[in-house]
Design an enzyme around this catalytic site. Structure first.
Site, PDB file in Angstrom:
ATOM      1  N   GLU A   1      37.893  37.559  -7.199  1.00 18.62           N
ATOM      2  CA  GLU A   1      37.103  38.521  -7.968  1.00 18.62           C
ATOM      3  C   GLU A   1      35.768  37.903  -8.341  1.00 18.62           C
ATOM      4  O   GLU A   1      35.671  36.729  -8.688  1.00 18.62           O
ATOM      5  CB  GLU A   1      37.854  38.962  -9.229  1.00 18.62           C
ATOM      6  CG  GLU A   1      37.193  40.122  -9.936  1.00 18.62           C
ATOM      7  CD  GLU A   1      38.018  40.646 -11.098  1.00 18.62           C
ATOM      8  OE1 GLU A   1      37.846  41.824 -11.440  1.00 18.62           O
ATOM      9  OE2 GLU A   1      38.800  39.867 -11.676  1.00 18.62           O
TER      10      GLU A   1
ATOM     11  N   GLU B   1      49.333  41.785 -13.749  1.00 19.98           N
ATOM     12  CA  GLU B   1      48.300  41.851 -12.712  1.00 19.98           C
ATOM     13  C   GLU B   1      47.816  40.434 -12.455  1.00 19.98           C
ATOM     14  O   GLU B   1      47.607  39.661 -13.394  1.00 19.98           O
ATOM     15  CB  GLU B   1      47.139  42.736 -13.170  1.00 19.98           C
ATOM     16  CG  GLU B   1      45.921  42.716 -12.262  1.00 19.98           C
ATOM     17  CD  GLU B   1      44.748  43.496 -12.830  1.00 19.98           C
ATOM     18  OE1 GLU B   1      43.594  43.155 -12.483  1.00 19.98           O
ATOM     19  OE2 GLU B   1      44.967  44.427 -13.637  1.00 19.98           O
TER      20      GLU B   1
END
Length: 319
Positions: free
Chosen positions: A140, A135
């Site tokens: 974020e 991932e």
């Protein structure tokens, strides 16, 4: 969950680079997202106070809409959420295709901002199961944060050096998703205007992520008016050469992380959740007031008027 910071350092090391150029493989702009992405309705894996809705519901509720050159996805900002509901309505979309060695360039005008928000733009192994295949979190952050965090989450035996050629600050070095509460290996950006309100007030900007077996994984960011934005990025060229873009904000080399055993073809995901494992854990010290994170989400719909993604384009390049 990503918590912690490390000191900024300076280095004169040059990132190894291949001579390969990347050529456009797929472009998503405006209504293209409705054809190339799926609207997911799963329970949030990060335990967010969110109700991800399907495409039909998102379009009817105006949570997903597009013009010829803009794509918007947002949270509901009109309804009080009952304690018995799954959470506040929002959107999570996943690309139908996956790409292996590639560079993706996101031209973004606005990202979700505000208390209790946890937006992310990331890539994930389509084959899985997670964390097999890896991932890559490109964008974020949570709550009122003002700088971006880029991270990897992998199977064991993927380690990053603390000091490596990147402009960002190393937060954590072990990418193994099974330790440290899935913190992964993260780099906090030190360039201004990379996340949240400051990003939006500057008119947005560009994020780019290169993922190759030869060079590992790199993430770049340029604010809208940054004079250093590469011309081929600003002009949406059909051929790009990331090796000419200079030092990335975050670099995750394959030196101590065998690429072939940790990464494969990745799909692209946008989502917006609320509270959850990370945003909720840091909420009491976020400057967001006295309510609990869940109560804030339930009872303050008007607080989410700026909780939306506004995408100009998403371009995927392959060698």
């Amino acid at each position: 969950m990503h918590i912690g910071y490390a000191a900024v350092y300076l280095t004169l090391v040059v990132i190894p680079a291949t001579c390969a150029r990347f050529r456009i493989a797929d472009t998503f702009k405006g209504r293209d997202f409705f054809d190339g992405f799926n609207w997911e309705t799963l329970d949030d894996p990060t335990d967010g106070r969110v109700n991800f809705v399907d495409k039909s519901t998102a379009m009817k509720s105006n949570l997903s809409f597009a013009s010829a050159d803009k794509f918007i996805m947002r949270a509901d900002h009109a309804k009080v959420v009952s304690p018995d509901d799954r959470g506040r309505d929002s959107v999570r979309i996943t690309s139908q295709k996956a790409w292996d060695d590639s560079t993706i360039v996101l031209d973004l005008s606005h990202m979700p901002e505000g208390c209790a928000t946890w937006p992310a733009f990331w890539t994930l192994s389509q084959q899985g199961p997670w964390p097999h295949g890896g991932e890559v979190d490109v964008i974020e952050g949570v709550n009122l944060q003002n700088s971006n965090l880029a991270s990897l989450h992998t199977t064991p035996d993927c380690i990053m050096d603390t000091q490596r050629p990147q402009s960002g600050s190393t937060v954590s070095t072990d990418c193994d998703a099974t330790i440290n509460n899935n913190q992964g290996c993260g780099t906090q950006f030190t360039v201004p205007k990379s996340y949240g309100t400051s990003f939006n007030n500057a008119g947005g900007g560009w994020y780019a992520m290169q993922k190759t077996a030869a060079d590992g994984i790199s993430v770049w960011f340029w604010s809208r008016m940054d004079p250093d934005v590469p011309a081929e990025v600003r002009n949406n060229n059909d051929s790009i050469s990331p090796k000419s873009w200079g030092m990335p904000s975050a670099w995750f080399p394959s030196t101590n992380c065998d690429y072939a055993s940790h990464f494969n073809a990745h799909e692209i995901i946008f989502d917006l959740t609320f509270c959850g494992d990370w945003a909720n854990s840091v909420y009491p010290n976020s400057g967001c007031g006295g309510d609990s994170c869940t109560d804030f989400v339930n009872n303050n719909p008007s607080a989410f008027t700026k909780a939306y993604w506004e995408v100009n384009s998403l371009r995927v390049y392959t060698t």
